[in-house]
Design an enzyme around this catalytic site. Sequence first.
Site, PDB file in Angstrom:
ATOM      1  N   ARG A  28     -16.541 -40.101  88.371  1.00 53.98           N
ATOM      2  CA  ARG A  28     -15.938 -38.913  87.740  1.00 53.98           C
ATOM      3  C   ARG A  28     -14.985 -39.306  86.619  1.00 53.98           C
ATOM      4  O   ARG A  28     -14.000 -38.603  86.356  1.00 53.98           O
ATOM      5  CB  ARG A  28     -15.203 -38.044  88.759  1.00 53.98           C
ATOM      6  CG  ARG A  28     -16.138 -37.403  89.762  1.00 53.98           C
ATOM      7  CD  ARG A  28     -15.495 -36.189  90.446  1.00 53.98           C
ATOM      8  NE  ARG A  28     -16.399 -35.656  91.446  1.00 53.98           N
ATOM      9  CZ  ARG A  28     -16.041 -35.295  92.667  1.00 53.98           C
ATOM     10  NH1 ARG A  28     -14.791 -35.384  93.045  1.00 53.98           N
ATOM     11  NH2 ARG A  28     -16.922 -34.822  93.503  1.00 53.98           N
ATOM     12  N   ARG A  32     -11.891 -33.705  84.463  1.00 54.09           N
ATOM     13  CA  ARG A  32     -10.761 -32.782  84.291  1.00 54.09           C
ATOM     14  C   ARG A  32      -9.424 -33.450  84.054  1.00 54.09           C
ATOM     15  O   ARG A  32      -8.510 -32.810  83.561  1.00 54.09           O
ATOM     16  CB  ARG A  32     -10.659 -31.881  85.528  1.00 54.09           C
ATOM     17  CG  ARG A  32     -11.808 -30.904  85.645  1.00 54.09           C
ATOM     18  CD  ARG A  32     -11.808 -30.188  86.970  1.00 54.09           C
ATOM     19  NE  ARG A  32     -12.205 -31.065  88.067  1.00 54.09           N
ATOM     20  CZ  ARG A  32     -12.276 -30.665  89.334  1.00 54.09           C
ATOM     21  NH1 ARG A  32     -11.945 -29.438  89.659  1.00 54.09           N
ATOM     22  NH2 ARG A  32     -12.655 -31.496  90.278  1.00 54.09           N
ATOM     23  N   ARG A  41     -14.132 -28.050  77.576  1.00 58.48           N
ATOM     24  CA  ARG A  41     -14.522 -27.069  78.589  1.00 58.48           C
ATOM     25  C   ARG A  41     -14.197 -25.641  78.136  1.00 58.48           C
ATOM     26  O   ARG A  41     -14.911 -24.690  78.470  1.00 58.48           O
ATOM     27  CB  ARG A  41     -13.803 -27.385  79.905  1.00 58.48           C
ATOM     28  CG  ARG A  41     -14.242 -26.528  81.070  1.00 58.48           C
ATOM     29  CD  ARG A  41     -13.587 -26.954  82.357  1.00 58.48           C
ATOM     30  NE  ARG A  41     -12.130 -26.837  82.284  1.00 58.48           N
ATOM     31  CZ  ARG A  41     -11.313 -27.232  83.246  1.00 58.48           C
ATOM     32  NH1 ARG A  41     -11.787 -27.796  84.342  1.00 58.48           N
ATOM     33  NH2 ARG A  41     -10.010 -27.083  83.125  1.00 58.48           N
ATOM     34  N   ASP A  78     -24.992 -33.601  87.227  1.00 60.25           N
ATOM     35  CA  ASP A  78     -24.725 -33.192  88.593  1.00 60.25           C
ATOM     36  C   ASP A  78     -25.940 -33.560  89.428  1.00 60.25           C
ATOM     37  O   ASP A  78     -27.051 -33.620  88.896  1.00 60.25           O
ATOM     38  CB  ASP A  78     -24.466 -31.683  88.687  1.00 60.25           C
ATOM     39  CG  ASP A  78     -23.873 -31.303  90.036  1.00 60.25           C
ATOM     40  OD1 ASP A  78     -24.647 -31.135  91.003  1.00 60.25           O
ATOM     41  OD2 ASP A  78     -22.639 -31.189  90.146  1.00 60.25           O
ATOM     42  N   TYR A 155     -27.663 -28.886 100.137  1.00 59.28           N
ATOM     43  CA  TYR A 155     -27.359 -27.832  99.159  1.00 59.28           C
ATOM     44  C   TYR A 155     -28.445 -26.761  99.156  1.00 59.28           C
ATOM     45  O   TYR A 155     -28.162 -25.557  99.147  1.00 59.28           O
ATOM     46  CB  TYR A 155     -27.242 -28.426  97.752  1.00 59.28           C
ATOM     47  CG  TYR A 155     -25.849 -28.880  97.403  1.00 59.28           C
ATOM     48  CD1 TYR A 155     -24.794 -27.968  97.327  1.00 59.28           C
ATOM     49  CD2 TYR A 155     -25.572 -30.221  97.143  1.00 59.28           C
ATOM     50  CE1 TYR A 155     -23.512 -28.383  97.010  1.00 59.28           C
ATOM     51  CE2 TYR A 155     -24.291 -30.645  96.820  1.00 59.28           C
ATOM     52  CZ  TYR A 155     -23.270 -29.722  96.758  1.00 59.28           C
ATOM     53  OH  TYR A 155     -21.999 -30.134  96.447  1.00 59.28           O
TER      54      TYR A 155
END
Length: 353
Positions: A28, A32, A41, A78, A155
């Site tokens: 990651r 963010r 974003r 992802d 998922y």
Amino acid sequence: MGVSSTTPHLLRAARGEVVDRPPVWMMRQAGRYMKAYRDLREQYPSFRDRSEIPDVAIEVSLQPWKAFQPDGVILFSDIVTPLPGLGIDMDIAEGKGPIISSPLRTQEQIDRLHPLEPEATLPFIKTILQALRSEVGDKSTVLGFVGAPWTLAAYAVEGKGSKTYSIIKNMAFSDPTILHQLLAKLADAIAIYARYQIDSGAQVVQMFDSWAGQLSPQDYDTFALPYQQRVFQQVKQTHPDTPLILLVSGSAGVLERMAQSGADIVSVDWAVDMADARARLGKQVKVQGNLDPGVLFGSKQFIRDRILDTVRKAGNWGHILNLGHGVLPETPEENVAFFFETAKELNLAGVKG
């Protein structure tokens, strides 16, 4: 193998060559905690847009490369990205993760799934990976990014993230025939996807089985391990020289099983001491990890001490320095910079325990 001086550092270590310091990247690492990412974003609020519009995904993937020069540059993506290519509609909700609008619960739904054709459904992946390879050249290693069958099945069956995994475990324990069919189809699709990423420029591929740590060891042996093996065997048939990394979140109880997956490198989380992980996995298994991402909130001296501790315990062969999981959103950027600077100044001869 090629001449070592032109082969990127991480790729050399992943292949088992002796290197002067452990290569370093972060999971990651695009994301963010970086102001550059938060600014982008605002312009592209949809995660799918950020990861599937080539120019945007390339920019995001390269933000940490430009800021910190890590030894690994990973495709910004992802694990659920290929699912629409099998006929599973999904979206990725900001802050909530993937949402599957029609969760897979019946034989009919499994029967309707079709093989993955990445050139038709995921052409942006090739564009992104080719651009990353072109940008970093021999200075860094480009990593691909795929999900594992159990986690993708979780998922697809749950429909979203879960704390209990009760729906897929209900299926696993009361109607396993359907689940095994789904896992087999997902494994074959992931193998195709991983090969496509390698053909497009990925030099190492990491498979994320994020939810396999929620299985008991005996259920891991039934529902996770055989399908990890199915993916890795198929990839190795066509791309035997591409190192493969396996990550399982909460993997302390299944470390030895991860080493049976066919992966070249086992990613270790911080719940296991690196010296213990090395002892449990044996000398032939390469490792990645395993700093607690929370360490990056500590002082520079603390961060440095923890890096040295991990590197000493991992030894001077077959170790890729990383966090045990992704970098946390509130992490100070200057601490990320310090982590990379410290790691790149290491000399293995000087840190032997």
